[in-house]
Write a protein that holds these residues in place. Structure first.
Motif, PDB file in Angstrom:
ATOM      1  N   GLY A  12       0.798  -1.221   0.000  1.00 45.66           N
ATOM      2  CA  GLY A  12       0.000   0.000   0.000  1.00 45.66           C
ATOM      3  C   GLY A  12       0.831   1.271   0.000  1.00 45.66           C
ATOM      4  N   PRO A  13       0.175   2.396  -0.278  1.00 45.21           N
ATOM      5  CA  PRO A  13       0.860   3.695  -0.292  1.00 45.21           C
ATOM      6  C   PRO A  13       1.512   4.007   1.055  1.00 45.21           C
ATOM      7  CG  PRO A  13      -1.319   3.880  -1.282  1.00 45.21           C
ATOM      8  CD  PRO A  13      -1.252   2.519  -0.651  1.00 45.21           C
ATOM      9  N   ARG A  14       2.668   4.610   0.983  1.00 45.00           N
ATOM     10  CA  ARG A  14       3.406   5.004   2.186  1.00 45.00           C
ATOM     11  C   ARG A  14       3.269   6.512   2.348  1.00 45.00           C
ATOM     12  NH1 ARG A  14       8.712   1.341   0.432  1.00 45.00           N
ATOM     13  NH2 ARG A  14       7.584  -0.660   0.430  1.00 45.00           N
ATOM     14  N   ILE A  15       2.285   6.900   3.146  1.00 44.02           N
ATOM     15  CA  ILE A  15       1.930   8.317   3.309  1.00 44.02           C
ATOM     16  C   ILE A  15       2.313   8.782   4.712  1.00 44.02           C
ATOM     17  CG2 ILE A  15       0.069  10.011   3.195  1.00 44.02           C
ATOM     18  CD1 ILE A  15       0.375   8.711   0.541  1.00 44.02           C
ATOM     19  N   PRO A  16       3.031   9.880   4.845  1.00 44.06           N
ATOM     20  CA  PRO A  16       3.349  10.395   6.188  1.00 44.06           C
ATOM     21  C   PRO A  16       2.105  10.916   6.895  1.00 44.06           C
ATOM     22  CG  PRO A  16       4.079  11.932   4.486  1.00 44.06           C
ATOM     23  CD  PRO A  16       3.643  10.692   3.768  1.00 44.06           C
ATOM     24  N   ASP A  17       2.156  10.980   8.217  1.00 45.11           N
ATOM     25  CA  ASP A  17       1.008  11.438   9.002  1.00 45.11           C
ATOM     26  C   ASP A  17       0.702  12.912   8.760  1.00 45.11           C
ATOM     27  OD1 ASP A  17       0.708   8.927  10.111  1.00 45.11           O
ATOM     28  OD2 ASP A  17       2.009   9.384  11.823  1.00 45.11           O
ATOM     29  N   GLN A  18       1.701  13.704   8.576  1.00 51.73           N
ATOM     30  CA  GLN A  18       1.507  15.141   8.389  1.00 51.73           C
ATOM     31  C   GLN A  18       1.719  15.512   6.922  1.00 51.73           C
ATOM     32  OE1 GLN A  18       0.444  17.103  10.860  1.00 51.73           O
ATOM     33  NE2 GLN A  18       0.450  15.324  12.221  1.00 51.73           N
ATOM     34  N   ILE A  68      -8.470  17.199 -17.980  1.00 51.43           N
ATOM     35  CA  ILE A  68      -7.101  17.019 -17.507  1.00 51.43           C
ATOM     36  C   ILE A  68      -6.327  16.094 -18.441  1.00 51.43           C
ATOM     37  CG2 ILE A  68      -5.685  16.080 -15.640  1.00 51.43           C
ATOM     38  CD1 ILE A  68      -7.028  18.738 -14.992  1.00 51.43           C
ATOM     39  N   ASN A  69      -5.157  16.555 -18.864  1.00 45.99           N
ATOM     40  CA  ASN A  69      -4.254  15.754 -19.689  1.00 45.99           C
ATOM     41  C   ASN A  69      -2.866  15.772 -19.056  1.00 45.99           C
ATOM     42  OD1 ASN A  69      -5.821  15.119 -22.369  1.00 45.99           O
ATOM     43  ND2 ASN A  69      -6.261  17.262 -21.885  1.00 45.99           N
ATOM     44  N   LEU A  70      -2.546  14.707 -18.356  1.00 44.87           N
ATOM     45  CA  LEU A  70      -1.252  14.611 -17.674  1.00 44.87           C
ATOM     46  C   LEU A  70      -0.539  13.347 -18.142  1.00 44.87           C
ATOM     47  CD1 LEU A  70      -2.209  15.679 -14.030  1.00 44.87           C
ATOM     48  CD2 LEU A  70      -1.268  17.103 -15.856  1.00 44.87           C
ATOM     49  N   GLU A  71      -0.137  13.331 -19.395  1.00 46.69           N
ATOM     50  CA  GLU A  71       0.535  12.168 -19.942  1.00 46.69           C
ATOM     51  C   GLU A  71       1.937  12.020 -19.354  1.00 46.69           C
ATOM     52  OE1 GLU A  71       0.416  11.774 -24.142  1.00 46.69           O
ATOM     53  OE2 GLU A  71      -1.711  12.285 -24.298  1.00 46.69           O
ATOM     54  N   ARG A  72       2.367  10.767 -19.260  1.00 46.72           N
ATOM     55  CA  ARG A  72       3.685  10.409 -18.726  1.00 46.72           C
ATOM     56  C   ARG A  72       3.881  10.906 -17.290  1.00 46.72           C
ATOM     57  NH1 ARG A  72       8.299  11.502 -23.099  1.00 46.72           N
ATOM     58  NH2 ARG A  72       7.402  13.605 -23.144  1.00 46.72           N
ATOM     59  N   ALA A  73       2.800  10.917 -16.535  1.00 52.48           N
ATOM     60  CA  ALA A  73       2.892  11.299 -15.120  1.00 52.48           C
ATOM     61  C   ALA A  73       3.516  10.157 -14.311  1.00 52.48           C
ATOM     62  CB  ALA A  73       1.509  11.631 -14.573  1.00 52.48           C
ATOM     63  N   GLU A  74       4.091  10.506 -13.181  1.00 58.21           N
ATOM     64  CA  GLU A  74       4.636   9.517 -12.258  1.00 58.21           C
ATOM     65  C   GLU A  74       3.946   9.679 -10.909  1.00 58.21           C
ATOM     66  OE1 GLU A  74       8.854   9.399 -12.010  1.00 58.21           O
ATOM     67  OE2 GLU A  74       9.152   9.398 -14.190  1.00 58.21           O
ATOM     68  N   LEU A  75       3.254   8.625 -10.479  1.00 51.51           N
ATOM     69  CA  LEU A  75       2.518   8.654  -9.218  1.00 51.51           C
ATOM     70  C   LEU A  75       3.079   7.575  -8.304  1.00 51.51           C
ATOM     71  CD1 LEU A  75       0.430   9.421 -11.679  1.00 51.51           C
ATOM     72  CD2 LEU A  75      -1.261   9.364  -9.849  1.00 51.51           C
ATOM     73  N   THR A  76       3.633   8.003  -7.180  1.00 53.98           N
ATOM     74  CA  THR A  76       4.194   7.072  -6.204  1.00 53.98           C
ATOM     75  C   THR A  76       3.630   7.394  -4.829  1.00 53.98           C
ATOM     76  OG1 THR A  76       6.264   6.951  -7.468  1.00 53.98           O
ATOM     77  CG2 THR A  76       6.307   6.157  -5.198  1.00 53.98           C
ATOM     78  N   ASP A  77       3.056   6.382  -4.175  1.00 54.51           N
ATOM     79  CA  ASP A  77       2.443   6.570  -2.852  1.00 54.51           C
ATOM     80  C   ASP A  77       1.369   7.657  -2.918  1.00 54.51           C
ATOM     81  OD1 ASP A  77       4.074   4.628  -1.521  1.00 54.51           O
ATOM     82  OD2 ASP A  77       5.723   6.068  -1.583  1.00 54.51           O
ATOM     83  N   VAL A  78       0.347   7.378  -3.712  1.00 56.19           N
ATOM     84  CA  VAL A  78      -0.731   8.344  -3.946  1.00 56.19           C
ATOM     85  C   VAL A  78      -2.079   7.683  -3.663  1.00 56.19           C
ATOM     86  CG1 VAL A  78      -1.887   9.782  -5.676  1.00 56.19           C
ATOM     87  CG2 VAL A  78       0.609   9.615  -5.659  1.00 56.19           C
ATOM     88  N   VAL A  79      -2.995   8.449  -3.059  1.00 55.51           N
ATOM     89  CA  VAL A  79      -4.339   7.972  -2.750  1.00 55.51           C
ATOM     90  C   VAL A  79      -5.364   8.942  -3.332  1.00 55.51           C
ATOM     91  CG1 VAL A  79      -6.000   7.407  -0.933  1.00 55.51           C
ATOM     92  CG2 VAL A  79      -3.575   6.838  -0.628  1.00 55.51           C
TER      93      VAL A  79
END
Length: 218
Positions: A12-18, A68-79
């Motif tokens: 799962g995504p690794r999201i900080p508390d703050q 929205i057109n965001l081609e070649r986006a990189e999403l890491t640890d996103v919810v």
């Protein structure tokens, strides 16, 4: 011999508390712009086109993505929680440890994307597009993906659980080891070769009788 069912264990995504509060409503998103350690809440991100934007440790809550057109986006640890991504274009993107929860994503385009440890939970993904995408350890749970398009997609350790797949296109994809037994569909687009090793119920076999050139008589 029974086919062994593939099971995936998602990381799962690794999201900080703050997280800082972020907004993209008041300015244009730029090519290669990076968003990190933040939360987008309650709003609309509209009329944005950019290349190679990155999102790292980011939460989107109740956000509407409009034109929205965001081609070649990189999403890491996103919810994404309760977002509307309908018709958004994220072609050729990379998604790693990403969750979509209770999202509307009609026509959402992830063609040619690479997806690792991605979960779709209680989403409406009708007509969404994954053509030529590479999916590994991806889970679709209690969702509706009727008429979605997985043409020539690579599916490895992918789960479909209680998910609508009626008229979904899997031509050119291989469903070996994938369990569709809890899913609902009258027909799906698939070749006989692509269906080999797929796990279905006896009732669902009727949906594939045409591939065998047989007529089932009650």
């Amino acid at each position: 011999m029974a086919t062994k069912k593939e099971k995936s264990t998602l990381d799962g995504p690794r999201i900080p508390d703050q997280l800082a509060s972020l907004t993209a409503e008041d300015y244009e998103i730029q090519d290669k712009q990076a968003f990190e350690n933040g939360r987008f809440s309650q709003g609309t991100i509209a009329n944005q086109t950019a290349d190679k934007v990155s999102f790292d440790r980011v939460i989107f809550e109740n956000i509407v993505f409009d034109q929205i057109n965001l081609e070649r986006a990189e999403l890491t640890d996103v919810v994404f929680n309760r977002c509307d991504l309908s018709n958004a274009n994220f072609r050729d993107s990379i998604l790693h440890r990403v969750e979509f929860n209770n999202c509307k994503m009609l026509g959402f385009d992830l063609s040619n994307s690479t997806m690792r440890n991605v979960k779709f939970d209680q989403c409406n993904g009708q007509y969404s597009v994954y053509r030529f995408a590479d999916l590994k350890q991806v889970s679709f749970q209690q969702s509706n993906f009727d008429k979605a398009d997985y043409y020539q997609a690579v599916l490895s350790k992918v789960e479909f659980t209680e998910t609508g797949l009626d008229q979904t296109q899997f031509s050119g994809a291989k469903l070996a080891g994938i369990d569709l037994s809890s899913c609902e569909f009258q027909s799906i687009g698939i070749t006989l070769e692509g269906l080999q090793g797929c796990i279905v119920t006896s009732d669902q076999v009727r949906s594939f009788a045409h591939l065998l050139g047989v007529v089932i008589k009650d």
